[in-house]
Design an enzyme around this catalytic site. Structure first.
Site, PDB file in Angstrom:
ATOM      1  N   ARG A 197      37.593  59.338  -5.627  1.00 28.49           N
ATOM      2  CA  ARG A 197      37.363  58.841  -4.263  1.00 28.49           C
ATOM      3  C   ARG A 197      36.410  57.640  -4.196  1.00 28.49           C
ATOM      4  NH1 ARG A 197      40.996  61.201  -4.527  1.00 28.49           N
ATOM      5  NH2 ARG A 197      41.625  63.148  -3.559  1.00 28.49           N
ATOM      6  N   SER A 221      40.112  65.598   4.672  1.00 32.71           N
ATOM      7  CA  SER A 221      39.081  66.324   3.926  1.00 32.71           C
ATOM      8  C   SER A 221      37.733  65.690   4.245  1.00 32.71           C
ATOM      9  CB  SER A 221      39.306  66.188   2.422  1.00 32.71           C
ATOM     10  OG  SER A 221      40.461  66.874   2.051  1.00 32.71           O
ATOM     11  N   GLU A 239      33.010  62.943   2.006  1.00 37.96           N
ATOM     12  CA  GLU A 239      33.974  61.951   1.529  1.00 37.96           C
ATOM     13  C   GLU A 239      34.144  60.892   2.614  1.00 37.96           C
ATOM     14  OE1 GLU A 239      38.154  63.215   0.044  1.00 37.96           O
ATOM     15  OE2 GLU A 239      38.487  62.002   1.825  1.00 37.96           O
TER      16      GLU A 239
HETATM   17  N1  EPU Z   1      41.094  76.700  -0.188  1.00 39.93           N
HETATM   18  C1  EPU Z   1      40.583  77.862   0.325  1.00 39.93           C
HETATM   19  N2  EPU Z   1      40.328  77.919   1.672  1.00 39.93           N
HETATM   20  C2  EPU Z   1      40.550  76.870   2.495  1.00 39.93           C
HETATM   21  C3  EPU Z   1      41.062  75.668   1.955  1.00 39.93           C
HETATM   22  C4  EPU Z   1      41.327  75.606   0.600  1.00 39.93           C
HETATM   23  O1  EPU Z   1      40.355  78.831  -0.391  1.00 39.93           O
HETATM   24  O2  EPU Z   1      40.271  76.970   3.687  1.00 39.93           O
HETATM   25  C5  EPU Z   1      41.401  76.643  -1.628  1.00 39.93           C
HETATM   26  C6  EPU Z   1      42.894  76.493  -1.857  1.00 39.93           C
HETATM   27  O3  EPU Z   1      43.519  77.753  -1.886  1.00 39.93           O
HETATM   28  C7  EPU Z   1      42.948  75.805  -3.191  1.00 39.93           C
HETATM   29  C8  EPU Z   1      41.692  74.925  -3.182  1.00 39.93           C
HETATM   30  O4  EPU Z   1      40.833  75.464  -2.175  1.00 39.93           O
HETATM   31  O5  EPU Z   1      42.815  76.718  -4.240  1.00 39.93           O
HETATM   32  C9  EPU Z   1      42.006  73.469  -2.896  1.00 39.93           C
HETATM   33  O6  EPU Z   1      42.574  73.341  -1.605  1.00 39.93           O
HETATM   34  P1  EPU Z   1      43.793  72.346  -1.315  1.00 39.93           P
HETATM   35  O7  EPU Z   1      44.906  72.646  -2.245  1.00 39.93           O
HETATM   36  O8  EPU Z   1      44.081  72.376   0.143  1.00 39.93           O
HETATM   37  O9  EPU Z   1      43.280  70.933  -1.728  1.00 39.93           O
HETATM   38  P2  EPU Z   1      41.924  70.206  -1.442  1.00 39.93           P
HETATM   39  O10 EPU Z   1      41.211  70.069  -2.744  1.00 39.93           O
HETATM   40  O11 EPU Z   1      41.173  70.820  -0.318  1.00 39.93           O
HETATM   41  C10 EPU Z   1      42.776  67.777  -1.869  1.00 39.93           C
HETATM   42  C11 EPU Z   1      42.508  66.482  -1.190  1.00 39.93           C
HETATM   43  C12 EPU Z   1      43.399  66.357   0.029  1.00 39.93           C
HETATM   44  C13 EPU Z   1      44.846  66.497  -0.390  1.00 39.93           C
HETATM   45  C14 EPU Z   1      45.034  67.839  -1.085  1.00 39.93           C
HETATM   46  C15 EPU Z   1      46.447  68.033  -1.602  1.00 39.93           C
HETATM   47  C16 EPU Z   1      40.129  66.056  -1.599  1.00 39.93           C
HETATM   48  C17 EPU Z   1      38.748  66.104  -1.044  1.00 39.93           C
HETATM   49  N3  EPU Z   1      41.116  66.453  -0.790  1.00 39.93           N
HETATM   50  O12 EPU Z   1      42.396  68.800  -0.937  1.00 39.93           O
HETATM   51  O13 EPU Z   1      43.211  65.068   0.535  1.00 39.93           O
HETATM   52  O14 EPU Z   1      45.702  66.410   0.718  1.00 39.93           O
HETATM   53  O15 EPU Z   1      44.126  67.910  -2.213  1.00 39.93           O
HETATM   54  O16 EPU Z   1      46.557  67.658  -2.919  1.00 39.93           O
HETATM   55  O17 EPU Z   1      40.322  65.618  -2.722  1.00 39.93           O
HETATM   56  C18 EPU Z   1      41.907  63.863   2.112  1.00 39.93           C
HETATM   57  O18 EPU Z   1      41.350  63.338   1.142  1.00 39.93           O
HETATM   58  O19 EPU Z   1      41.573  63.591   3.291  1.00 39.93           O
HETATM   59  C19 EPU Z   1      42.912  64.882   1.858  1.00 39.93           C
HETATM   60  C20 EPU Z   1      43.457  65.535   2.832  1.00 39.93           C
END
Ligand code: EPU
Length: 319
Positions: free
Chosen positions: A192, A245, A315
């Site tokens: 990022r 995020s 972020e």
């Molecule tokens: N999780 C939970 N509870 C929640 C949300 C998530 O337990 O309320 C767990 C999920 O089950 C999973 C892990 O946390 O095991 C990661 O969650 P998720 O797959 O939703 O991905 P993320 O890491 O939260 C990242 C990017 C997103 C992108 C998704 C999809 C970052 C900060 N965020 O989210 O990007 O859409 O992966 O690949 O890197 C953005 O940057 O604005 C954004 C939306």
């Protein structure tokens, strides 16, 4: 320098206003940023200048440098919160020529394709354009809002795909108005974030980016894009004000998981709430003020820190 009235201190600098209007006739003064932020809230900016031509960009940033006026580039406003009541400076928005996309090198057989994209265009349009032209490599970015420039500046990513992995070169217009090109190896992309050699990124505007992509079948690429959009929308809140995020994922963990495990989903401060759907989305439930969002951010940081000793870093760009 005072750009808009209603502030304590000296009077509005009318000479500067005339100079900026000469460089950029469509400039708007005293703009409420809630209209330009996907959070649907924010303070006021001294001026918002839409820049559609290279000569306008050169003249405007030279003027801003000469007059020592603070300025920032506004991308799609999808990862941004103007938390101060007034930012006494100028936001630049790239339009016109900076929204162009063209093929630099046609992919053929096993060859790669190079695409030149203006940084003011939407990332979504670039992803679709590449799919239509049978170019593989940025499908993971499908569904991410914002501009191409914002995506490069933040090294946007999802599903193990980051735009920085595909960048082969960048063109930056420096604060001296000079155009400079940087090869991918010179742009230090990390999670990022990206950094150009010297202080180029802070002092200039990223105007164009060249991406190197691989050849593929348009229908297959489009199907992958649709799948990624569906995966995002299944997990993330829709049709509410948010900046996606909110926090960066700490090494080896996910901010959403930590916030969820700390029992913070649904927590509110004024009109701001931790999304009940995804822990890493702070949402505007209606009349959230920037102060509400900042208060909620701090509460989440504190509670997660108390529970697991990790300080979550935003972020979202907060000014
Ligand atoms: N999780 C939970 N509870 C929640 C949300 C998530 O337990 O309320 C767990 C999920 O089950 C999973 C892990 O946390 O095991 C990661 O969650 P998720 O797959 O939703 O991905 P993320 O890491 O939260 C990242 C990017 C997103 C992108 C998704 C999809 C970052 C900060 N965020 O989210 O990007 O859409 O992966 O690949 O890197 C953005 O940057 O604005 C954004 C939306």
């Amino acid at each position: 320098m005072v750009l808009i009235s209603g502030q304590v201190g000296e009077g509005v600098d009318t000479l500067f206003r005339e100079e900026l209007e000469a460089c950029c006739p469509t400039v708007q003064w005293g703009v409420d940023m809630s209209e330009y932020s996907t959070f649907r809230t924010g303070g006021k900016v001294g001026a918002l200048a839409e820049i559609s031509q290279l000569y306008e960009l050169r003249e405007t940033i030279r003027l801003l440098g000469r007059r020592r006026v603070a300025w920032r580039v506004l991308g799609g406003g999808s990862n941004f919160l103007l938390a101060s009541p007034v930012f006494d400076g100028v936001f630049l928005r790239l339009t016109g020529t900076f929204r162009h996309i063209s093929l630099v090198e046609q992919s053929g057989g096993s060859g790669t394709g190079e695409v030149l994209a203006g940084c003011g265009g939407s990332l979504g349009r670039l992803v679709s354009w590449c799919a239509d032209h049978g170019l593989v490599g940025i499908e993971g970015l499908a569904g991410i809002p914002g501009t191409v420039g914002g995506a490069v500046w933040m090294n946007a990513g999802a599903f193990d795909c980051e735009i920085g992995q595909r960048v082969s070169a960048l063109t930056v217009i420096g604060s001296d108005g000079v155009e400079r090109s940087f090869r991918a190896e010179e742009c230090r992309f990390s999670y990022r974030s990206m950094k150009l050699p010297g202080n180029g990124a802070e002092k200039g505007v990223i105007a164009w980016v060249t991406l190197r992509l691989e050849p593929g079948q348009p229908e297959e690429i489009k199907a992958r894009c649709r799948k990624n959009v569906a995966l995002r929308s299944a997990k993330q809140p829709k049709a509410v004000g948010s900046a996606g995020s909110f926090f960066k994922n700490p090494p080896g963990d996910a901010a959403g998981r930590l916030i969820d495990a700390a029992g913070l989903k649904g927590l509110t401060r004024g009109g701001a709430m931790v999304s009940p759907e995804h822990g890493n989305f702070l949402i505007n439930t209606g009349g959230a003020t920037p102060e509400d969002i900042i208060a909620l951010m701090q509460e989440v940081q504190e509670r997660v820190y108390q529970q697991v000793g990790i300080k979550l870093e935003p972020e979202v760009v907060i000014l």
